[in-house]
Design an enzyme around this catalytic site. Sequence first.
Site, PDB file in Angstrom:
ATOM      1  N   ARG A 170       0.833  -1.210   0.000  1.00 43.52           N
ATOM      2  CA  ARG A 170       0.000   0.000   0.000  1.00 43.52           C
ATOM      3  C   ARG A 170       0.865   1.257   0.000  1.00 43.52           C
ATOM      4  O   ARG A 170       0.417   2.326  -0.397  1.00 43.52           O
ATOM      5  CB  ARG A 170      -0.879   0.031   1.254  1.00 43.52           C
ATOM      6  CG  ARG A 170      -2.044  -0.916   1.263  1.00 43.52           C
ATOM      7  CD  ARG A 170      -2.642  -1.026   2.649  1.00 43.52           C
ATOM      8  NE  ARG A 170      -3.160   0.222   3.201  1.00 43.52           N
ATOM      9  CZ  ARG A 170      -4.406   0.652   3.036  1.00 43.52           C
ATOM     10  NH1 ARG A 170      -5.253  -0.054   2.354  1.00 43.52           N
ATOM     11  NH2 ARG A 170      -4.802   1.781   3.582  1.00 43.52           N
ATOM     12  N   ARG A 174       9.399   5.970  -3.617  1.00 46.37           N
ATOM     13  CA  ARG A 174       9.649   6.867  -4.749  1.00 46.37           C
ATOM     14  C   ARG A 174      11.084   7.374  -4.756  1.00 46.37           C
ATOM     15  O   ARG A 174      11.606   7.730  -3.704  1.00 46.37           O
ATOM     16  CB  ARG A 174       8.759   8.115  -4.636  1.00 46.37           C
ATOM     17  CG  ARG A 174       7.296   7.842  -4.664  1.00 46.37           C
ATOM     18  CD  ARG A 174       6.554   9.145  -4.926  1.00 46.37           C
ATOM     19  NE  ARG A 174       5.130   8.885  -4.755  1.00 46.37           N
ATOM     20  CZ  ARG A 174       4.418   9.347  -3.741  1.00 46.37           C
ATOM     21  NH1 ARG A 174       4.988  10.118  -2.830  1.00 46.37           N
ATOM     22  NH2 ARG A 174       3.139   9.054  -3.649  1.00 46.37           N
ATOM     23  N   ARG A 247      -8.471  -6.045  14.018  1.00 42.82           N
ATOM     24  CA  ARG A 247      -7.694  -5.181  14.900  1.00 42.82           C
ATOM     25  C   ARG A 247      -8.615  -4.048  15.298  1.00 42.82           C
ATOM     26  O   ARG A 247      -9.402  -3.536  14.487  1.00 42.82           O
ATOM     27  CB  ARG A 247      -6.465  -4.601  14.181  1.00 42.82           C
ATOM     28  CG  ARG A 247      -5.424  -5.618  13.873  1.00 42.82           C
ATOM     29  CD  ARG A 247      -4.819  -6.265  15.102  1.00 42.82           C
ATOM     30  NE  ARG A 247      -3.948  -5.366  15.840  1.00 42.82           N
ATOM     31  CZ  ARG A 247      -3.487  -5.621  17.060  1.00 42.82           C
ATOM     32  NH1 ARG A 247      -3.849  -6.722  17.704  1.00 42.82           N
ATOM     33  NH2 ARG A 247      -2.682  -4.769  17.659  1.00 42.82           N
ATOM     34  N   ARG A 278       0.387   6.262  16.390  1.00 43.51           N
ATOM     35  CA  ARG A 278       0.534   7.597  15.811  1.00 43.51           C
ATOM     36  C   ARG A 278      -0.229   8.629  16.621  1.00 43.51           C
ATOM     37  O   ARG A 278      -1.081   8.273  17.438  1.00 43.51           O
ATOM     38  CB  ARG A 278       0.099   7.636  14.349  1.00 43.51           C
ATOM     39  CG  ARG A 278      -1.287   7.127  14.086  1.00 43.51           C
ATOM     40  CD  ARG A 278      -1.551   6.991  12.577  1.00 43.51           C
ATOM     41  NE  ARG A 278      -2.711   6.149  12.340  1.00 43.51           N
ATOM     42  CZ  ARG A 278      -3.074   5.660  11.163  1.00 43.51           C
ATOM     43  NH1 ARG A 278      -2.388   5.946  10.087  1.00 43.51           N
ATOM     44  NH2 ARG A 278      -4.133   4.893  11.044  1.00 43.51           N
ATOM     45  N   GLU A 304      -3.192   7.187  19.121  1.00 41.70           N
ATOM     46  CA  GLU A 304      -3.879   6.005  18.613  1.00 41.70           C
ATOM     47  C   GLU A 304      -3.157   4.742  19.088  1.00 41.70           C
ATOM     48  O   GLU A 304      -1.954   4.597  18.872  1.00 41.70           O
ATOM     49  CB  GLU A 304      -3.842   6.094  17.082  1.00 41.70           C
ATOM     50  CG  GLU A 304      -4.767   5.162  16.390  1.00 41.70           C
ATOM     51  CD  GLU A 304      -4.833   5.457  14.888  1.00 41.70           C
ATOM     52  OE1 GLU A 304      -4.925   6.638  14.481  1.00 41.70           O
ATOM     53  OE2 GLU A 304      -4.765   4.490  14.128  1.00 41.70           O
ATOM     54  N   TYR A 352     -10.104  -5.144   3.558  1.00 39.51           N
ATOM     55  CA  TYR A 352      -9.363  -3.923   3.929  1.00 39.51           C
ATOM     56  C   TYR A 352      -9.614  -2.847   2.855  1.00 39.51           C
ATOM     57  O   TYR A 352      -8.740  -2.469   2.107  1.00 39.51           O
ATOM     58  CB  TYR A 352      -7.881  -4.286   4.025  1.00 39.51           C
ATOM     59  CG  TYR A 352      -6.960  -3.274   4.661  1.00 39.51           C
ATOM     60  CD1 TYR A 352      -7.417  -2.070   5.168  1.00 39.51           C
ATOM     61  CD2 TYR A 352      -5.597  -3.544   4.754  1.00 39.51           C
ATOM     62  CE1 TYR A 352      -6.542  -1.170   5.747  1.00 39.51           C
ATOM     63  CE2 TYR A 352      -4.718  -2.660   5.331  1.00 39.51           C
ATOM     64  CZ  TYR A 352      -5.190  -1.469   5.821  1.00 39.51           C
ATOM     65  OH  TYR A 352      -4.309  -0.573   6.384  1.00 39.51           O
ATOM     66  N   ASP A 354     -10.451   0.814   1.280  1.00 44.70           N
ATOM     67  CA  ASP A 354     -10.356   2.257   1.505  1.00 44.70           C
ATOM     68  C   ASP A 354     -11.727   2.867   1.225  1.00 44.70           C
ATOM     69  O   ASP A 354     -12.581   2.227   0.619  1.00 44.70           O
ATOM     70  CB  ASP A 354      -9.319   2.882   0.565  1.00 44.70           C
ATOM     71  CG  ASP A 354      -7.896   2.580   1.011  1.00 44.70           C
ATOM     72  OD1 ASP A 354      -7.695   2.359   2.217  1.00 44.70           O
ATOM     73  OD2 ASP A 354      -6.996   2.561   0.152  1.00 44.70           O
TER      74      ASP A 354
END
Length: 375
Positions: A170, A174, A247, A278, A304, A352, A354
């Site tokens: 995911r 770059r 989860r 995070r 979190e 999962y 988005d």
Amino acid sequence: MYNYLIVGAGLYGATVARELTDAGNSVLVIDKRSHIAGNVYTEKTEGINVHIYGAHIFHTNNKQVWDYVNRFSVFNRFTNSPVANYHGELYSLPFNMYTFNKMWGVVTPEEAAAKIEEQRKEAGITEPKNLEEQAISLVGTDIYEKLIKGYTQKQWGRPCTELPAFIIKRLPVRLTFDNNYFNALYQGIPVGGYTKMVENMLKGIEVQLNVDYLADKAKWDGVAEKVIYTGPIDAYFKYCLGNLEYRSVRFETEVLDKPNFQGNAAVNYTDAETPWTRIIEHKWFEFGKDENGNDLPKTVISREYSSEWKLGDEPYYPVNDEKNGNLYQEYKKLADKETNVVFGGRLGEYKYYDMDQVIAAALDKTQILLHSFFC
Ligand code: UDP
């Protein structure tokens, strides 16, 4: 009697509700929570739209979906660029030239590529079999150790060697100076919050909140010809084959009497020792301003914590390992036998997804429903 009962007022439910209603069906939406919008729900605190169930940044390559959501909200120009904090060392995400420069001092893309290749060779991985091997072959051992290993193990509660490789795919890698976390043509946050957007999607549609479908299933099944169910598929079947694993996430949210805590919407704590994964500072999704463009004096942050789901917790992420994949297939066989029920969304399909994929799936499913003999 309604044509459709839609269980769940999240993005899947709201999209299906809108489409079926616009095609002339009577629809009732119910949700066991006290609010609409599912996990994209936002709530205003100190003038800031707080993402109550965790950060949601809308991003898509699907022009049809982008046009669709823009019917219900204006989107701002937010671009997700999380920062990784490894024991106080800060790195740019996703993995790009800024990250490689900070990690190794390399300056050109050739140097970065050579460094990754060197580490990949040293590790001797030819065909990655799990997340650890996939990560090392994508970005090398140093980045894996500092930015992936601890974070992933905290997020999933399992060692990277026991997780599927696809999870890490995911994340873009770059050889350019580009901190945009997503490879998406379109990206942004709905101005005024997700709740307002979902409210607009559900405009004119009957919604009942605080209603637990499964607690009184026979009664609710009796109110409509067909049911669209977006809750957990295993809960629907009373966990008769055992429970699927999820989860869950717990948030500790604080209002701070200062304008700026971390200078960014998301900071990932990528070491294994910090207990949270995070910290989200919600105001930066909207550039620290209210809707009139004024600076906001306070800030709201959410730490979190990832945890294993147990009965009664909110499920967030399906655990896509082999064991759960196989169990889902067994539940899917039962679901296929339910002639008047459609299972959809992240929980209904144990996927999962988005946000944009959820909407795309809901639009596709509605097309199928509208062209089947039920309508
Ligand atoms: N990941 C990581 N370090 C980070 C961010 C992500 O190792 O700082 C890995 C981790 O394995 C995670 C995956 O990348 O499960 C996907 O992350 P993403 O941010 O896409 O997850 P989500 O937004 O769904 O929580």
